[in-house]
Design a protein around this motif. Structure first.
Motif, PDB file in Angstrom:
ATOM      1  N   ASP A 158       0.881  -1.174   0.000  1.00 18.19           N
ATOM      2  CA  ASP A 158       0.000   0.000   0.000  1.00 18.19           C
ATOM      3  C   ASP A 158       0.918   1.223   0.000  1.00 18.19           C
ATOM      4  O   ASP A 158       1.041   1.935   0.995  1.00 18.19           O
ATOM      5  N   ALA A 159       1.594   1.399  -1.122  1.00 18.30           N
ATOM      6  CA  ALA A 159       2.655   2.395  -1.183  1.00 18.30           C
ATOM      7  C   ALA A 159       2.166   3.658  -1.867  1.00 18.30           C
ATOM      8  O   ALA A 159       1.550   3.604  -2.938  1.00 18.30           O
ATOM      9  N   CYS A 160       2.485   4.766  -1.239  1.00 14.82           N
ATOM     10  CA  CYS A 160       2.129   6.075  -1.806  1.00 14.82           C
ATOM     11  C   CYS A 160       3.103   6.381  -2.925  1.00 14.82           C
ATOM     12  O   CYS A 160       4.320   6.409  -2.711  1.00 14.82           O
ATOM     13  N   ARG A 161       2.576   6.603  -4.127  1.00 14.52           N
ATOM     14  CA  ARG A 161       3.440   6.859  -5.269  1.00 14.52           C
ATOM     15  C   ARG A 161       3.422   8.349  -5.575  1.00 14.52           C
ATOM     16  O   ARG A 161       2.729   8.792  -6.494  1.00 14.52           O
ATOM     17  N   ALA A 187       9.751 -23.849  -5.467  1.00 11.04           N
ATOM     18  CA  ALA A 187       8.837 -24.946  -5.783  1.00 11.04           C
ATOM     19  C   ALA A 187       7.988 -25.363  -4.586  1.00 11.04           C
ATOM     20  O   ALA A 187       6.952 -25.995  -4.749  1.00 11.04           O
ATOM     21  N   SER A 188       8.443 -25.004  -3.379  1.00  9.34           N
ATOM     22  CA  SER A 188       7.738 -25.511  -2.198  1.00  9.34           C
ATOM     23  C   SER A 188       6.601 -24.604  -1.747  1.00  9.34           C
ATOM     24  O   SER A 188       5.858 -24.961  -0.846  1.00  9.34           O
ATOM     25  N   ILE A 189       6.460 -23.449  -2.355  1.00  6.24           N
ATOM     26  CA  ILE A 189       5.424 -22.510  -1.913  1.00  6.24           C
ATOM     27  C   ILE A 189       4.127 -22.783  -2.670  1.00  6.24           C
ATOM     28  O   ILE A 189       4.107 -22.806  -3.895  1.00  6.24           O
ATOM     29  N   ASN A 190       3.046 -22.980  -1.920  1.00  4.42           N
ATOM     30  CA  ASN A 190       1.753 -23.230  -2.566  1.00  4.42           C
ATOM     31  C   ASN A 190       1.139 -21.955  -3.102  1.00  4.42           C
ATOM     32  O   ASN A 190       0.507 -21.944  -4.155  1.00  4.42           O
ATOM     33  N   CYS A 191       1.293 -20.887  -2.331  1.00  2.62           N
ATOM     34  CA  CYS A 191       0.639 -19.638  -2.702  1.00  2.62           C
ATOM     35  C   CYS A 191       1.525 -18.468  -2.319  1.00  2.62           C
ATOM     36  O   CYS A 191       1.879 -18.320  -1.148  1.00  2.62           O
ATOM     37  N   SER A 192       1.896 -17.660  -3.290  1.00  4.99           N
ATOM     38  CA  SER A 192       2.591 -16.403  -3.031  1.00  4.99           C
ATOM     39  C   SER A 192       1.808 -15.329  -3.759  1.00  4.99           C
ATOM     40  O   SER A 192       1.802 -15.273  -4.991  1.00  4.99           O
ATOM     41  N   ALA A 193       1.096 -14.519  -3.018  1.00  3.66           N
ATOM     42  CA  ALA A 193       0.209 -13.533  -3.641  1.00  3.66           C
ATOM     43  C   ALA A 193       0.558 -12.142  -3.148  1.00  3.66           C
ATOM     44  O   ALA A 193       0.683 -11.923  -1.943  1.00  3.66           O
ATOM     45  N   ALA A 194       0.734 -11.220  -4.065  1.00  2.00           N
ATOM     46  CA  ALA A 194       1.015  -9.829  -3.719  1.00  2.00           C
ATOM     47  C   ALA A 194      -0.053  -8.937  -4.344  1.00  2.00           C
ATOM     48  O   ALA A 194      -0.463  -9.152  -5.481  1.00  2.00           O
ATOM     49  N   TYR A 195      -0.491  -7.979  -3.570  1.00  2.00           N
ATOM     50  CA  TYR A 195      -1.520  -7.051  -4.042  1.00  2.00           C
ATOM     51  C   TYR A 195      -0.967  -5.647  -3.886  1.00  2.00           C
ATOM     52  O   TYR A 195      -0.590  -5.236  -2.790  1.00  2.00           O
ATOM     53  N   TYR A 196      -0.916  -4.918  -4.986  1.00  2.00           N
ATOM     54  CA  TYR A 196      -0.292  -3.601  -4.997  1.00  2.00           C
ATOM     55  C   TYR A 196      -1.346  -2.527  -5.253  1.00  2.00           C
ATOM     56  O   TYR A 196      -2.127  -2.629  -6.210  1.00  2.00           O
ATOM     57  N   ALA A 197      -1.337  -1.511  -4.426  1.00  2.00           N
ATOM     58  CA  ALA A 197      -2.108  -0.317  -4.772  1.00  2.00           C
ATOM     59  C   ALA A 197      -1.325   0.399  -5.861  1.00  2.00           C
ATOM     60  O   ALA A 197      -0.117   0.586  -5.738  1.00  2.00           O
ATOM     61  N   THR A 198      -2.010   0.780  -6.930  1.00  2.00           N
ATOM     62  CA  THR A 198      -1.280   1.370  -8.052  1.00  2.00           C
ATOM     63  C   THR A 198      -1.732   2.799  -8.315  1.00  2.00           C
ATOM     64  O   THR A 198      -1.666   3.295  -9.419  1.00  2.00           O
ATOM     65  N   THR A 199      -2.181   3.454  -7.272  1.00  2.00           N
ATOM     66  CA  THR A 199      -2.676   4.817  -7.446  1.00  2.00           C
ATOM     67  C   THR A 199      -1.511   5.803  -7.470  1.00  2.00           C
ATOM     68  O   THR A 199      -0.505   5.591  -6.810  1.00  2.00           O
ATOM     69  N   PHE A 205      -3.983   8.363  -2.600  1.00  2.00           N
ATOM     70  CA  PHE A 205      -3.502   7.413  -1.602  1.00  2.00           C
ATOM     71  C   PHE A 205      -4.574   7.220  -0.535  1.00  2.00           C
ATOM     72  O   PHE A 205      -4.913   6.092  -0.150  1.00  2.00           O
ATOM     73  N   GLY A 206      -5.070   8.343  -0.041  1.00  2.00           N
ATOM     74  CA  GLY A 206      -6.117   8.229   0.969  1.00  2.00           C
ATOM     75  C   GLY A 206      -6.469   9.571   1.554  1.00  2.00           C
ATOM     76  O   GLY A 206      -5.719  10.541   1.391  1.00  2.00           O
ATOM     77  N   PRO A 207      -7.614   9.651   2.232  1.00  2.00           N
ATOM     78  CA  PRO A 207      -7.998  10.908   2.871  1.00  2.00           C
ATOM     79  C   PRO A 207      -7.064  11.183   4.051  1.00  2.00           C
ATOM     80  O   PRO A 207      -6.592  10.243   4.706  1.00  2.00           O
ATOM     81  N   GLU A 208      -6.820  12.438   4.307  1.00  2.00           N
ATOM     82  CA  GLU A 208      -5.940  12.809   5.417  1.00  2.00           C
ATOM     83  C   GLU A 208      -6.457  12.216   6.724  1.00  2.00           C
ATOM     84  O   GLU A 208      -7.659  12.191   6.972  1.00  2.00           O
ATOM     85  N   ASN A 209      -5.546  11.731   7.530  1.00  2.00           N
ATOM     86  CA  ASN A 209      -5.877  11.225   8.878  1.00  2.00           C
ATOM     87  C   ASN A 209      -6.935  10.121   8.861  1.00  2.00           C
ATOM     88  O   ASN A 209      -7.775  10.037   9.766  1.00  2.00           O
ATOM     89  N   ASP A 210      -6.869   9.301   7.851  1.00  2.00           N
ATOM     90  CA  ASP A 210      -7.805   8.181   7.763  1.00  2.00           C
ATOM     91  C   ASP A 210      -7.093   7.019   7.080  1.00  2.00           C
ATOM     92  O   ASP A 210      -5.942   7.145   6.648  1.00  2.00           O
ATOM     93  N   VAL A 211      -7.788   5.914   6.978  1.00  2.00           N
ATOM     94  CA  VAL A 211      -7.202   4.735   6.337  1.00  2.00           C
ATOM     95  C   VAL A 211      -7.088   4.986   4.828  1.00  2.00           C
ATOM     96  O   VAL A 211      -7.947   5.643   4.236  1.00  2.00           O
ATOM     97  N   LEU A 260      -8.386   5.210  -8.949  1.00  2.00           N
ATOM     98  CA  LEU A 260      -7.910   4.214  -7.992  1.00  2.00           C
ATOM     99  C   LEU A 260      -7.879   2.856  -8.664  1.00  2.00           C
ATOM    100  O   LEU A 260      -8.810   2.487  -9.379  1.00  2.00           O
ATOM    101  N   SER A 261      -6.840   2.122  -8.441  1.00  2.00           N
ATOM    102  CA  SER A 261      -6.781   0.773  -8.995  1.00  2.00           C
ATOM    103  C   SER A 261      -5.835  -0.075  -8.171  1.00  2.00           C
ATOM    104  O   SER A 261      -5.188   0.398  -7.233  1.00  2.00           O
ATOM    105  N   CYS A 262      -5.752  -1.320  -8.554  1.00  2.14           N
ATOM    106  CA  CYS A 262      -4.971  -2.289  -7.793  1.00  2.14           C
ATOM    107  C   CYS A 262      -4.364  -3.270  -8.788  1.00  2.14           C
ATOM    108  O   CYS A 262      -4.988  -3.585  -9.799  1.00  2.14           O
ATOM    109  N   ASN A 263      -3.155  -3.710  -8.509  1.00  2.77           N
ATOM    110  CA  ASN A 263      -2.514  -4.693  -9.380  1.00  2.77           C
ATOM    111  C   ASN A 263      -2.298  -5.975  -8.576  1.00  2.77           C
ATOM    112  O   ASN A 263      -1.442  -6.004  -7.704  1.00  2.77           O
TER     113      ASN A 263
END
Lengths: 358, 399
Positions: A158-161, A187-199, A205-211, A260-263
């Motif tokens: 959730d990186a501010c760009r 090979a031993s990992i069943n699930c490696s998932a990354a979710y990127y905020a791409t805004t 990024f977000g409203p001031e003083n909020d999530v 707003l979007s997500c990768n």
């Protein structure tokens, strides 16, 4: 969980300014966001086979967090050294059993060139010869985590760009990954998932003083909007979350009039959480003619559950509702747009946006 | 009562993934249906209903034919389900104040209606002026320029590609603006591509959008699903992937489409279906680093002790662009990510480190949510723009 909002060496910081602050400044949202994610883990995360084991939380500026047992615990600042220490402790705990789930959330400034870098609190310290000496190489960290024994690994970036896209092209950005792996580990990992905020940009990024918007989307999805049902149980898994997060970010984009979007990048399917109940965000307005919204009386009904927005009230009517069949009626008491229209819709997670009236 | 459900797609439907759901909202099956074709699935109840995952990202729920075991899906059925009364398909003019949502609708309408430039667009030569300070060009596989067309507003340029033989190196789109250059690699099976520059309300940003359509709409759909994170919908397309690979074996097909299918199988870890096609892609098509990447990663998963082979193919993929880095990059962005991740697993290998550094140096800032490899290089000294530039690269997908 890492939330970095205080950067002493960036614009507006209280320390000596970095030789090149790259256009970056202080942000209010990350510590609030990381704290909320941690609170969700402590209070709402549920999994029959994989209960919560531990939470490492670093915040800059640091604040206290109240645990479910009522104990108040101070957090540590998210400097590079503290992050590295916490990471190592976390990774060691994750490695104690292959069925463990590793969950990583970073919120703060990020630099995105070919690789994704995360900036700790003390990024840009002019006392360092190398300005990127204490960056975190997230891509390296993610691939390095394949050497961790936990076979399900979930990452949220959730990186501010704030740095304009492409500006880093002229700069060789480096960082540290904390951990390494080999071909055999992958090979031993069943699930490696990354979710990127791409805004792009601080307002997105977000409203001031909020999530952050991305943080809000993650919480909604993990709480039930990101569920799918295959086999009789509503669960949030790496694939259902991939789709749901993107839909949720688009929904927030429309709501807040931001790009707003997500990768998502999910490799392998892993269960993330088993919420108490799935839900759908129903957002009902006059899709065909937004000018008709103020005149519309909207009622959505499912058995005894009735939600409504009378004429004159702001639209859309936005409610979190149980999945299923809902009767949605749109009427115009003033008669400006014809007679009432009523239809039954099947609402399923994550978002329902309707309806095509007038 | 359970039974065999038949799902028929009208000819006006795009290829799509269909999610079959039981009355209690469980997913029973996911399957691919092509326009004018049908598919069958056993369902626990005639009350089962369908969710159509359209390539555009929209999901339409069809419940009207519950109780019947023969379902016919058409654009009209989708419109009825959404309560849309649709006039003959057309592209609505864009308003003065543009929003991201409205532009997304525009792109869907345009894809629905046509791929080629509008008939009233004019010839614009090899360098197309997209905006007062923006020039766009498309390079063919031989590095020659392709003439484009531009619309009357001067904000949308279209190129028709359609190379006779698609087993050739990729094409490339470049957009120059005062601050730098944007590029997108175009698979050689691209039929047409257009680019738009719009000032949008959100953040007062400049939105540069690129849309492409290849000769393989199923491959485009798979990548569109993956771009949006709809992995389950993409998984339903595995049947097509098997057919695509069979064609590749006979060297009659399209290596770019085959690479897309291979990426899907790699993501789903369906090595039983992947077999050694990726190695064929790697060895038969020099201009396609993606084949080397996919084969290397298949080895990482299936045979990680085969380090020599893995290393060889990763370095082969990375070396393809030594003379002109952007041309030698993997065509698809997931390939670039896999290549960099693979090289990072060789931290003590000088050649691997140098290859990775070269890739990082020359590829610019990568647009990771683009399905094809795309990036931007800014000229820092001349950068003056205060509001962001947003890039949006995707396939033309009908709504």
């Amino acid at each position: 969980m890492i939330g970095v909002g205080r950067y002493p060496h960036l614009n507006g910081g209280d320390g000596p300014l970095a030789k090149d602050p790259l256009g970056l400044s202080q942000v209010t949202t990350p510590p609030i966001t990381a704290k909320k994610i941690a609170a969700w883990l402590l209070e709402k995360y549920a999994s029959a086979n994989c209960p919560l084991g531990s939470v490492e939380l670093l915040l800059s500026p640091e604040t206290d967090i109240v645990r479910p047992d009522g104990m108040q615990k101070p957090t540590e600042p998210a400097t590079f050294d503290r992050i590295e220490l916490a990471f190592n402790k976390w990774e060691q705990r994750c490695s104690t059993h292959p069925d463990n789930k590793a969950l990583f959330y970073f919120c703060g400034h990020g630099l995105n060139k070919v690789r994704q870098f995360l900036l700790p609190e003390n990024f840009g310290d002019p006392g360092w010869g190398d300005p990127f000496r204490h960056n975190i190489d997230f891509d390296g960290l993610r691939t390095g985590m394949w050497s961790c024994k936990a076979r399900t690994q979930i990452f949220f970036v959730d990186a501010c760009r704030e740095t304009p896209f492409g500006l880093l092209d002229q700069i060789e950005v480096t960082g540290q990954s904390f951990i390494k792996s080999t071909f055999s580990d992958a090979a031993s990992i069943n699930c490696s998932a990354a979710y990127y905020a791409t805004t792009e940009g601080k307002p997105a990024f977000g409203p001031e003083n909020d999530v952050t918007y991305f943080g809000q989307a993650v919480l909604k999805c993990l709480n039930g909007a990101g569920c799918s049902n295959a086999g009789g149980d509503w669960i949030v898994d790496s694939y259902s979350l991939s789709k749901a997060l993107g839909d949720m970010m688009q929904h927030f984009g429309r709501k807040h009039k931001l790009a707003l979007s997500c990768n998502p990048d999910a490799s392998g399917m892993g269960t993330i959480s088993e919420p108490a109940a799935p839900f759908v965000i129903a957002s009902i307005r006059c899709k065909n003619e937004p000018e008709a919204d103020p005149a519309a009386e909207i009622v959505m009904k499912r058995g005894a559950d009735v939600r409504q927005s009378p004429a004159g009230q702001d639209k859309p009517l936005e409610e979190e509702v149980a999945p299923g069949e809902w009767d949605i009626k749109v009427a115009f008491p003033g008669g400006q747009y014809g007679g009432p229209i009523s239809k039954t819709y099947t609402l399923l997670p994550p978002v329902f946006e309707g309806v095509s009236v007038p | 009562m359970s039974g065999n459900l038949k799902i028929r797609f009208a000819a006006d439907m795009p290829v799509a993934s269909v999610e079959v759901m039981s009355p209690d909202y469980q997913t029973v099956a996911r399957l691919m249906v092509e326009p004018g074709r049908e598919a069958n699935v056993h369902v626990p109840s005639e009350g089962s209903f369908l969710r159509i995952h359209l390539p555009s990202g929209k999901i339409v729920t069809l419940t009207d034919e519950r109780g019947q075991l023969d379902r016919f899906v058409s654009q009209a059925a989708l419109d009825t389900a959404e309560g849309i009364v649709r006039s003959p398909r057309t592209i609505r003019p864009l308003p003065q104040t543009k929003t991201l949502r409205r532009l997304r609708e525009y792109h869907n309408e345009r894809a629905d209606f046509r791929e080629a430039a509008p008939p009233d667009d004019v010839e614009a030569g090899e360098t197309v002026k997209l905006a007062p300070d923006m020039m766009a060009r498309v390079f063919d596989p031989g590095n020659g320029l392709i003439k484009g067309r531009v619309n009357s507003d001067g904000d949308e340029a279209t190129w028709q590609l359609g190379f006779g033989n698609v087993a050739v190196p990729p094409a490339r789109l470049e957009i120059e603006h005062p601050g730098g250059r944007f590029y997108a690699i175009l698979p050689a099976n691209t039929q047409s591509v257009y680019a738009r520059a719009d000032q949008i309300k959100e953040g007062e940003s400049l939105l540069i959008a690129v849309r492409l359509a290849t000769r393989q709409p199923v491959a485009d759909t798979i990548l569109s699903y993956l771009e949006r994170g709809d992995v389950y919908a993409a998984e339903a397309m595995v049947r097509w992937v098997e057919e695509a690979h069979d064609l590749l074996e006979s060297k009659k097909s399209d290596p770019y489409a085959a690479a897309v299918g291979a990426y899907l199988l790699l993501r789903l870890r369906r090595f039983d279906l992947l077999r050694d096609w990726a190695r064929n892609l790697a060895n038969w098509f020099d201009f396609l680093p993606d084949g080397c990447v996919i084969w290397a990663w298949q080895q990482i998963y299936e045979n990680p002790s085969n380090e020599g082979e893995i290393r060889r193919y990763l370095l082969k993929a990375a070396s393809r662009g030594e003379s002109d880095a952007t041309r030698g990059l993997p065509i698809y962005s997931q390939g670039l990510r896999l290549l960099l991740d693979g090289l990072s697993l060789l931290p003590d290998d000088l050649e691997a480190r140098e290859a990775a550094a070269r890739l990082r140096r020359t590829s610019g800032a990568i647009l990771w949510d683009s399905p094809v490899t795309a990036g931007s290089k800014l000229h820092r000294s001349s950068f003056t723009r205060s509001s962001p530039i947003i890039y949006d690269v995707s396939f033309m997908t009908p709504a």
